[in-house]
Design an enzyme around this catalytic site. Structure first.
Site, PDB file in Angstrom:
ATOM      1  N   ASP A  17       0.880  -1.157   0.000  1.00 31.95           N
ATOM      2  CA  ASP A  17       0.000   0.000   0.000  1.00 31.95           C
ATOM      3  C   ASP A  17       0.930   1.224   0.000  1.00 31.95           C
ATOM      4  O   ASP A  17       2.140   1.072   0.179  1.00 31.95           O
ATOM      5  CB  ASP A  17      -0.874  -0.074   1.265  1.00 31.95           C
ATOM      6  CG  ASP A  17      -1.681   1.190   1.474  1.00 31.95           C
ATOM      7  OD1 ASP A  17      -2.230   1.707   0.489  1.00 31.95           O
ATOM      8  OD2 ASP A  17      -1.752   1.665   2.620  1.00 31.95           O
ATOM      9  N   ASP A  19      -0.075   5.113   1.121  1.00 31.02           N
ATOM     10  CA  ASP A  19      -0.309   6.064   2.216  1.00 31.02           C
ATOM     11  C   ASP A  19      -0.245   5.366   3.575  1.00 31.02           C
ATOM     12  O   ASP A  19      -0.854   4.311   3.758  1.00 31.02           O
ATOM     13  CB  ASP A  19      -1.680   6.725   2.065  1.00 31.02           C
ATOM     14  CG  ASP A  19      -1.756   7.601   0.822  1.00 31.02           C
ATOM     15  OD1 ASP A  19      -0.782   8.331   0.567  1.00 31.02           O
ATOM     16  OD2 ASP A  19      -2.772   7.547   0.106  1.00 31.02           O
ATOM     17  N   ASP A  28      -3.001  12.372  -0.107  1.00 29.93           N
ATOM     18  CA  ASP A  28      -4.143  13.191  -0.522  1.00 29.93           C
ATOM     19  C   ASP A  28      -4.446  14.320   0.466  1.00 29.93           C
ATOM     20  O   ASP A  28      -4.974  15.355   0.080  1.00 29.93           O
ATOM     21  CB  ASP A  28      -5.400  12.322  -0.686  1.00 29.93           C
ATOM     22  CG  ASP A  28      -5.393  11.546  -2.006  1.00 29.93           C
ATOM     23  OD1 ASP A  28      -4.685  11.978  -2.940  1.00 29.93           O
ATOM     24  OD2 ASP A  28      -6.096  10.532  -2.097  1.00 29.93           O
ATOM     25  N   ASP A 108      -4.773   3.825  -3.189  1.00 31.74           N
ATOM     26  CA  ASP A 108      -5.885   4.716  -3.476  1.00 31.74           C
ATOM     27  C   ASP A 108      -5.420   6.158  -3.656  1.00 31.74           C
ATOM     28  O   ASP A 108      -6.233   7.072  -3.674  1.00 31.74           O
ATOM     29  CB  ASP A 108      -6.914   4.635  -2.340  1.00 31.74           C
ATOM     30  CG  ASP A 108      -8.335   4.843  -2.849  1.00 31.74           C
ATOM     31  OD1 ASP A 108      -8.477   5.316  -3.994  1.00 31.74           O
ATOM     32  OD2 ASP A 108      -9.281   4.554  -2.114  1.00 31.74           O
ATOM     33  N   ASP A 188      -1.880  -1.000   5.698  1.00 28.88           N
ATOM     34  CA  ASP A 188      -2.336  -0.488   6.998  1.00 28.88           C
ATOM     35  C   ASP A 188      -3.833  -0.263   7.076  1.00 28.88           C
ATOM     36  O   ASP A 188      -4.388  -0.195   8.165  1.00 28.88           O
ATOM     37  CB  ASP A 188      -1.656   0.862   7.286  1.00 28.88           C
ATOM     38  CG  ASP A 188      -2.199   1.934   6.363  1.00 28.88           C
ATOM     39  OD1 ASP A 188      -3.115   2.682   6.771  1.00 28.88           O
ATOM     40  OD2 ASP A 188      -1.761   1.997   5.204  1.00 28.88           O
TER      41      ASP A 188
END
Length: 250
Positions: A17, A19, A28, A108, A188
């Site tokens: 992942d 972030d 973001d 994402d 996470d």
């Protein structure tokens, strides 16, 4: 064809992942540092609807563009985002052992942010592929972002089911004759649970200690429907590096 030596090598797939995993913040929300007074107006902040983060970020980028925030200022801001503890060492280690590790990001965030951050730190070569929401600057200099894909998973945000990404990647690799001894999934967040539940017993999920993914995996175990794979929590990426070094010894 003649079987070559590398056809027999053990190969590991590392799935990251981004972030709060590779970087110690949410990319973001970090971009808000570019906004006037480093904050968003309440109306914009409150316009987020669960599962529709990408659309929300689209509105944030329009606001930044309307306020004259240009690409180079955004890039400068994004490249100050800190890496998670130990991550620089871990990525360096993986880079030195690329013949054993295939490495992908499923995130994402968006292509522009991840690209800037990895290139600034010279880590882009560590990753074979990055699966994230496609972003680009429009002719008027506004950053725009699209949903990564459409999917039918009830549990995941509208724009991205990480299980679907992982499954499609593994299928594509299999067609090319690549299968993995073990998948190591490092994440996470709540949206990392869906791909973790897809992992098999030889695989390992590495949730970040104290974050949502670890809590959700524990909850499943308490409900007597534990995940099939092994689970090893980490607090510094050095913990992950120790695990990988152990793998190479075995």
């Amino acid at each position: 064809g003649v079987l070559k030596w590398q056809d027999y090598t053990m190969k590991f797939l590392l799935v990251f992942d981004f972030d709060h995993t590779i970087v110690d913040e949410n990319s973001d929300t970090w971009i808000v540092k570019c906004a006037p007074e480093k904050k968003l107006p309440n109306g914009l902040r409150n316009s987020y609807r669960p599962g529709h983060w990408t659309e929300y970020m689209g509105r944030v980028f329009v606001y930044l563009g309307d306020n004259g925030v240009k690409e180079d200022e955004m890039r400068r801001t994004m490249t100050t985002i800190p890496f998670t503890a130990g991550m620089v060492d871990l990525l360096g280690f993986i880079g030195e052992n690329k013949e054993l590790f295939d490495c992908i990001i499923v995130s994402d965030s968006n292509t522009v942010f991840i690209d800037w951050i990895l290139k600034a730190a010279d880590f882009h070569k560590v990753f074979d592929e990055v699966f994230t929401n496609p972003a680009a600057f429009s002719s008027t200099g506004y950053l725009t972002v699209q949903n990564f894909h459409a999917h039918h998973c009830e549990k995941c945000p509208k724009n991205l089911c990480k299980r679907k990404v992982l499954k499609e990647f593994l299928d594509k690799q299999l067609e090319r004759g690549v299968s993995y001894t073990q998948i190591v999934y490092i994440g996470d967040g709540g949206n990392d649970l869906c791909p973790v539940m897809f992992l098999k017993k030889d695989d390992i999920a590495m949730p970040r200690q104290g974050y949502t993914l670890e809590k959700k995996i524990s909850q499943l175990a308490q409900d007597l429907s534990p995940v099939e794979c092994s689970v090893l929590a980490w607090s510094s990426a050095i913990d992950i590096m120790s695990y990988l070094k152990q793998l190479l010894k075995e």
